[in-house]
Scaffold this motif. Structure first.
Motif, PDB file in Angstrom:
ATOM      1  N   LEU A 415      -2.597  -4.671 -16.787  1.00 25.66           N
ATOM      2  CA  LEU A 415      -2.508  -5.737 -15.793  1.00 25.66           C
ATOM      3  C   LEU A 415      -3.853  -5.771 -15.069  1.00 25.66           C
ATOM      4  CD1 LEU A 415      -0.082  -7.527 -14.983  1.00 25.66           C
ATOM      5  CD2 LEU A 415       0.355  -5.934 -13.114  1.00 25.66           C
ATOM      6  N   SER A 416      -4.402  -6.971 -14.874  1.00 22.12           N
ATOM      7  CA  SER A 416      -5.691  -7.064 -14.197  1.00 22.12           C
ATOM      8  C   SER A 416      -5.860  -8.459 -13.620  1.00 22.12           C
ATOM      9  CB  SER A 416      -6.841  -6.765 -15.166  1.00 22.12           C
ATOM     10  OG  SER A 416      -8.080  -6.839 -14.507  1.00 22.12           O
ATOM     11  N   VAL A 417      -6.355  -8.533 -12.366  1.00 16.26           N
ATOM     12  CA  VAL A 417      -6.663  -9.837 -11.778  1.00 16.26           C
ATOM     13  C   VAL A 417      -8.111  -9.915 -11.329  1.00 16.26           C
ATOM     14  CG1 VAL A 417      -4.292 -10.262 -11.018  1.00 16.26           C
ATOM     15  CG2 VAL A 417      -5.896  -9.162  -9.455  1.00 16.26           C
ATOM     16  N   TYR A 418      -8.793  -8.765 -11.320  1.00 17.01           N
ATOM     17  CA  TYR A 418     -10.193  -8.759 -10.886  1.00 17.01           C
ATOM     18  C   TYR A 418     -10.990  -7.962 -11.922  1.00 17.01           C
ATOM     19  CZ  TYR A 418     -14.310  -8.083  -7.932  1.00 17.01           C
ATOM     20  OH  TYR A 418     -15.602  -8.051  -7.450  1.00 17.01           O
ATOM     21  N   ALA A 419     -11.495  -6.805 -11.566  1.00 20.63           N
ATOM     22  CA  ALA A 419     -12.238  -5.980 -12.515  1.00 20.63           C
ATOM     23  C   ALA A 419     -11.508  -4.679 -12.791  1.00 20.63           C
ATOM     24  CB  ALA A 419     -13.633  -5.682 -11.976  1.00 20.63           C
ATOM     25  N   GLU A 420     -10.348  -4.495 -12.149  1.00 21.82           N
ATOM     26  CA  GLU A 420      -9.564  -3.267 -12.326  1.00 21.82           C
ATOM     27  C   GLU A 420      -8.797  -3.315 -13.648  1.00 21.82           C
ATOM     28  OE1 GLU A 420      -6.277  -5.956 -11.421  1.00 21.82           O
ATOM     29  OE2 GLU A 420      -8.411  -5.896 -11.000  1.00 21.82           O
ATOM     30  N   SER A 421      -8.377  -2.161 -14.131  1.00 21.04           N
ATOM     31  CA  SER A 421      -7.570  -2.086 -15.349  1.00 21.04           C
ATOM     32  C   SER A 421      -6.368  -1.192 -15.063  1.00 21.04           C
ATOM     33  CB  SER A 421      -8.392  -1.514 -16.512  1.00 21.04           C
ATOM     34  OG  SER A 421      -7.613  -1.434 -17.685  1.00 21.04           O
ATOM     35  N   THR A 422      -5.209  -1.813 -14.952  1.00 21.94           N
ATOM     36  CA  THR A 422      -3.981  -1.078 -14.636  1.00 21.94           C
ATOM     37  C   THR A 422      -3.192  -0.853 -15.914  1.00 21.94           C
ATOM     38  OG1 THR A 422      -3.893  -2.017 -12.413  1.00 21.94           O
ATOM     39  CG2 THR A 422      -1.846  -1.120 -13.283  1.00 21.94           C
ATOM     40  N   THR A 423      -2.947   0.406 -16.254  1.00 25.29           N
ATOM     41  CA  THR A 423      -2.284   0.738 -17.508  1.00 25.29           C
ATOM     42  C   THR A 423      -0.769   0.769 -17.344  1.00 25.29           C
ATOM     43  OG1 THR A 423      -2.245   3.119 -17.108  1.00 25.29           O
ATOM     44  CG2 THR A 423      -4.252   2.211 -18.073  1.00 25.29           C
ATOM     45  N   GLU A 495       0.128   2.102  -3.158  1.00 24.02           N
ATOM     46  CA  GLU A 495      -0.459   3.420  -2.940  1.00 24.02           C
ATOM     47  C   GLU A 495      -0.461   4.258  -4.210  1.00 24.02           C
ATOM     48  OE1 GLU A 495       1.503   5.296   0.326  1.00 24.02           O
ATOM     49  OE2 GLU A 495       0.990   3.695   1.736  1.00 24.02           O
ATOM     50  N   SER A 496       0.451   3.951  -5.161  1.00 23.96           N
ATOM     51  CA  SER A 496       0.559   4.719  -6.403  1.00 23.96           C
ATOM     52  C   SER A 496      -0.390   4.223  -7.493  1.00 23.96           C
ATOM     53  CB  SER A 496       2.003   4.661  -6.931  1.00 23.96           C
ATOM     54  OG  SER A 496       2.899   5.194  -5.993  1.00 23.96           O
ATOM     55  N   LEU A 497      -0.941   3.025  -7.308  1.00 28.18           N
ATOM     56  CA  LEU A 497      -1.821   2.472  -8.335  1.00 28.18           C
ATOM     57  C   LEU A 497      -3.194   3.143  -8.291  1.00 28.18           C
ATOM     58  CD1 LEU A 497      -0.777  -1.283  -8.075  1.00 28.18           C
ATOM     59  CD2 LEU A 497      -0.259   0.318  -9.940  1.00 28.18           C
ATOM     60  N   ASN A 498      -3.974   2.932  -9.344  1.00 28.22           N
ATOM     61  CA  ASN A 498      -5.221   3.697  -9.497  1.00 28.22           C
ATOM     62  C   ASN A 498      -6.285   3.315  -8.466  1.00 28.22           C
ATOM     63  OD1 ASN A 498      -6.699   1.412 -10.510  1.00 28.22           O
ATOM     64  ND2 ASN A 498      -5.697   1.719 -12.480  1.00 28.22           N
ATOM     65  N   GLY A 499      -7.336   4.144  -8.411  1.00 24.17           N
ATOM     66  CA  GLY A 499      -8.381   3.973  -7.418  1.00 24.17           C
ATOM     67  C   GLY A 499      -9.097   2.642  -7.511  1.00 24.17           C
ATOM     68  N   ALA A 500      -9.282   2.148  -8.752  1.00 22.28           N
ATOM     69  CA  ALA A 500      -9.970   0.863  -8.922  1.00 22.28           C
ATOM     70  C   ALA A 500      -9.171  -0.267  -8.279  1.00 22.28           C
ATOM     71  CB  ALA A 500     -10.196   0.587 -10.410  1.00 22.28           C
ATOM     72  N   TYR A 501      -7.853  -0.217  -8.448  1.00 23.25           N
ATOM     73  CA  TYR A 501      -6.992  -1.228  -7.815  1.00 23.25           C
ATOM     74  C   TYR A 501      -7.073  -1.128  -6.297  1.00 23.25           C
ATOM     75  CZ  TYR A 501      -2.918  -3.726  -6.095  1.00 23.25           C
ATOM     76  OH  TYR A 501      -2.104  -4.586  -5.391  1.00 23.25           O
ATOM     77  N   LEU A 503      -9.318   0.143  -4.362  1.00 23.45           N
ATOM     78  CA  LEU A 503     -10.619  -0.245  -3.836  1.00 23.45           C
ATOM     79  C   LEU A 503     -10.746  -1.772  -3.773  1.00 23.45           C
ATOM     80  CD1 LEU A 503     -13.457   0.573  -2.871  1.00 23.45           C
ATOM     81  CD2 LEU A 503     -14.180   0.586  -5.269  1.00 23.45           C
ATOM     82  N   SER A 504     -10.347  -2.438  -4.869  1.00 27.08           N
ATOM     83  CA  SER A 504     -10.421  -3.902  -4.898  1.00 27.08           C
ATOM     84  C   SER A 504      -9.430  -4.529  -3.914  1.00 27.08           C
ATOM     85  CB  SER A 504     -10.137  -4.417  -6.316  1.00 27.08           C
ATOM     86  OG  SER A 504     -11.117  -3.971  -7.221  1.00 27.08           O
ATOM     87  N   ARG A 505      -8.301  -3.884  -3.748  1.00 28.18           N
ATOM     88  CA  ARG A 505      -7.269  -4.397  -2.828  1.00 28.18           C
ATOM     89  C   ARG A 505      -7.728  -4.281  -1.373  1.00 28.18           C
ATOM     90  NH1 ARG A 505      -4.356  -6.539   0.204  1.00 28.18           N
ATOM     91  NH2 ARG A 505      -2.169  -6.076   0.637  1.00 28.18           N
ATOM     92  N   SER A 506      -8.546  -3.278  -1.082  1.00 25.17           N
ATOM     93  CA  SER A 506      -9.016  -3.098   0.290  1.00 25.17           C
ATOM     94  C   SER A 506      -9.934  -4.240   0.715  1.00 25.17           C
ATOM     95  CB  SER A 506      -9.747  -1.761   0.433  1.00 25.17           C
ATOM     96  OG  SER A 506     -10.970  -1.778  -0.289  1.00 25.17           O
ATOM     97  N   ASP A 567       2.415  -5.323   3.408  1.00 24.44           N
ATOM     98  CA  ASP A 567       1.876  -5.782   4.688  1.00 24.44           C
ATOM     99  C   ASP A 567       0.644  -5.000   5.134  1.00 24.44           C
ATOM    100  OD1 ASP A 567       3.055  -3.385   5.312  1.00 24.44           O
ATOM    101  OD2 ASP A 567       4.334  -4.164   6.921  1.00 24.44           O
ATOM    102  N   LYS A 568       0.095  -4.174   4.213  1.00 23.61           N
ATOM    103  CA  LYS A 568      -1.125  -3.439   4.562  1.00 23.61           C
ATOM    104  C   LYS A 568      -1.846  -3.038   3.278  1.00 23.61           C
ATOM    105  CE  LYS A 568       1.519   0.859   4.859  1.00 23.61           C
ATOM    106  NZ  LYS A 568       1.997   1.944   5.733  1.00 23.61           N
ATOM    107  N   SER A 569      -3.137  -2.845   3.374  1.00 22.90           N
ATOM    108  CA  SER A 569      -3.902  -2.395   2.218  1.00 22.90           C
ATOM    109  C   SER A 569      -3.671  -0.908   1.999  1.00 22.90           C
ATOM    110  CB  SER A 569      -5.400  -2.655   2.431  1.00 22.90           C
ATOM    111  OG  SER A 569      -5.659  -4.032   2.510  1.00 22.90           O
ATOM    112  N   PRO A 570      -3.613  -0.466   0.734  1.00 17.83           N
ATOM    113  CA  PRO A 570      -3.404   0.961   0.466  1.00 17.83           C
ATOM    114  C   PRO A 570      -4.655   1.762   0.797  1.00 17.83           C
ATOM    115  CG  PRO A 570      -3.843  -0.194  -1.578  1.00 17.83           C
ATOM    116  CD  PRO A 570      -3.747  -1.243  -0.510  1.00 17.83           C
ATOM    117  N   PRO A 571      -4.493   3.042   1.124  1.00 20.34           N
ATOM    118  CA  PRO A 571      -5.677   3.876   1.368  1.00 20.34           C
ATOM    119  C   PRO A 571      -6.497   4.025   0.097  1.00 20.34           C
ATOM    120  CG  PRO A 571      -3.696   5.221   1.244  1.00 20.34           C
ATOM    121  CD  PRO A 571      -3.244   3.805   1.259  1.00 20.34           C
TER     122      PRO A 571
END
Length: 572
Positions: A415-423, A495-501, A503-506, A567-571
């Motif tokens: 799954l991807s909407v930007y440059a992230e790659s979610t497996t 919060e459970s998704l990978n760091g690339a997600y 970071l882009s979500r922030s 309702d908030k960006s993940p850390p």
């Protein structure tokens, strides 16, 4: 030790020699086929094979397969005559595929199932003495333009002579399993299982998604099933004569005591442990719960009670049978499959943890390394040579000289909407986090899929969820959807998704807030019906982890009850 047990020890102790023999047999048969001739010039040398024959995907060999299906000789791709074509489910890739086959595949099914039965008997006392209630459904078999049968693997196998020796301990007669009407077949298979409840030692289906659907069907029809048992004959709407004849023998007349028991158990406010209550001598749930099927573990543990082990016996696909689970009591997340070296010739591409190909060489079965991730390649007896399967596996250990693999995910399901790659593995982790939150609200997840919504700017992840209440678990849509709980689910998933997600979500301009869309009960049954109407087999159906096509998305969108957003960006 049984003869089959000896065979297992022999197979796994001599994996290299057996793999060499398998490749030699394939090359001697196929070296002069049109496909291999261009790479080997008629040679059957194994080293030349590894040097010259390219690694391919299905799309690369599809033109050759299509030519045989359209009437050209089998020896375009295979030295062994092609006798049938298998139809894949199409739910992993989004497209139906056809694979050439012959009786060797059926013989391999017999071998692997026989060894699996011995393994089950080792762990479950009295397993061979009881009956298996395994839900299998018939998919119409068509023909290719050349006149050869075309159908899903299990339907084709069920209609073959090879199936008979494995079906002796089934609660359902062949005539009911082969009923072309799925609703009648499911109803009658349930009726067979209820009538023989004291003999049932395992309950199952090929995939967990199918078994959950059967339980939902039971929720809708238990009163009618109990009435059939009470009066001793099947409902008039069951019109298939073979089903009616088979059940008239099995029912054997009115049974009010059993009917009362079914009504008492199914009439309770909660269906927790319903499978264990209706089939008290069942020792396990036999269904695949690894990979994308892991999403159904909480539902099965609820319906079947946590004491019943969830057993994923086999790892197989339309291209080949691979191996089996020699430790059926392991938790689903710890399941590994021991490859059987006589099934096909196996090679492996070393990939990194994200499934990306590395610069490592292609290695043979016995040369894989502990802890490494690989994508398997198959060279089989029916015309596939070094063909990618599209799975990512991890080596977890060895049984004698044969490696054991954990199924990690499908390679191309992201799954991807930007440059992230979610497996796929990322999605399952997020789903597990959501399940923990749902537990606090007495809600249970019974269906899940997702897609990348890029119709908005920024794009965002959308997760479709079908939920049920654990108490008063009737099929209605008056669910207590607590906004706080569902928003918390959205946040926990992010919060459970990978760091690339994360970071882009922030940065809100890159990825928008994750969304959960709760759909009406029965929506995922409708989704399955959609895929079946397009040619998929119910027996082999797997709910797609990600949706990419407009038509199945419409099935989901037409049934949305409510929407919730993080309702908030993940850390980071």
């Amino acid at each position: 030790m049984s003869r089959v047990g000896c065979d297992l020890e022999e197979l796994t102790s001599n994996a290299k020699h057996i793999q060499d023999d398998v490749l030699t047999k394939i090359l001697k048969a196929d070296a002069n086929t049109e496909y291999l001739q261009q790479f080997l010039q008629g040679s059957s040398d194994k080293e030349l094979f590894k040097k010259n024959v390219p690694v391919v995907s299905y799309e690369d060999v599809k033109p050759y397969i299509d030519r045989v299906a359209n009437g050209e000789p089998s020896d375009i791709i295979s030295g062994n005559p092609i006798t049938a074509f298998f139809l894949s489910s199409g739910t992993s890739s989004g497209n139906l595929k056809i694979f050439p086959s012959n009786n060797i595949y059926y013989e391999n099914i017999q071998t692997i199932c026989t060894i699996a039965s011995v393994t089950m008997s080792k762990y479950f006392d009295g397993f061979k003495q009881g009956k298996e209630m395994r839900f299998t459904f018939f998919h119409p078999i068509s023909t290719t333009p050349c006149g050869l049968p075309l159908g899903p693997v299990m339907t084709s196998f069920t209609k073959s002579e090879h199936y008979r020796s494995l079906a002796k301990n089934s609660t359902s007669p062949d005539k009911i399993i082969l009923c072309p009407d799925t609703k009648q077949s499911m109803y009658c298979q349930l009726l067979c299982g209820l009538v023989q409840r004291d003999e049932v030692v395992s309950v199952g289906a090929m995939f967990a998604s199918v078994l959950v659907q059967v339980i939902h069907f039971l929720e809708s029809y238990w009163k009618e099933l109990a009435n059939n048992i009470r009066c001793g004959h099947v409902s008039e709407w069951v019109t298939d004569l073979s089903c009616r004849d088979s059940l008239s023998i099995l029912l054997g007349g009115p049974n009010p005591e059993l009917a009362d028991l079914v009504e008492n158990e199914c009439g309770q406010k909660s269906w927790q442990g319903i499978v264990s209550r209706l089939w008290p001598k069942a020792k396990c749930i036999d269904t695949i719960v690894t990979g994308t099927m892991a999403q159904y573990i909480p539902a099965l543990e609820f319906y079947c009670s946590s004491e019943l082990p969830l057993v994923s016996k086999l790892y197989a696909c339309s291209e080949a049978l691979f191996g089996l689970n020699l430790e059926p009591l392991n938790k689903p997340q710890h399941v590994s499959y021991t490859f059987l070296p006589n099934m096909s010739y196996f090679e492996f591409i070393d990939v990194d943890v994200d499934g990306l190909t590395t610069e490592g060489e292609i290695v043979d079965l016995v040369n894989v390394k502990l802890g490494h991730y690989y994508e398997p390649l198959v060279t089989n007896f029916s015309g596939l040579h070094r063909c990618r399967v599209g799975d990512v596996l991890q080596v977890t250990g060895f049984y004698n000289m044969t490696p054991q693999f954990r199924f990690v995910r499908r390679k191309n399901t992201v799954l991807s909407v930007y440059a992230e790659s979610t497996t796929e593995e990322d999605l399952l982790k997020a789903l597990a986090s959501a399940t923990v939150v749902l537990e606090s609200s007495d809600l249970m997840l019974t269906g899940f899929t997702c897609y990348a919504d890029i119709s908005t700017v920024p794009g965002h992840y959308v997760f479709y969820m079908e939920l049920r209440a654990k108490v008063n678990n009737n099929s209605n849509n008056d669910l207590p959807l607590d906004n706080k709980v569902l928003v918390e689910c959205c946040c926990a998933m992010e919060e459970s998704l990978n760091g690339a997600y994360r970071l882009s979500r922030s940065k809100d301009e890159h990825i928008g807030a994750l969304e959960i869309r709760v759909v009406q009960q029965g929506t995922f049954d409708s989704l399955m019906e959609f895929y079946v109407s397009r040619g998929s087999s119910i027996t082999q159906y797997k709910t797609p982890m990600c949706i990419i096509s407009a038509e199945p998305l419409k099935v989901l969108e037409d049934n949305v009850l409510a929407r919730f957003f993080s309702d908030k960006s993940p850390p980071i």
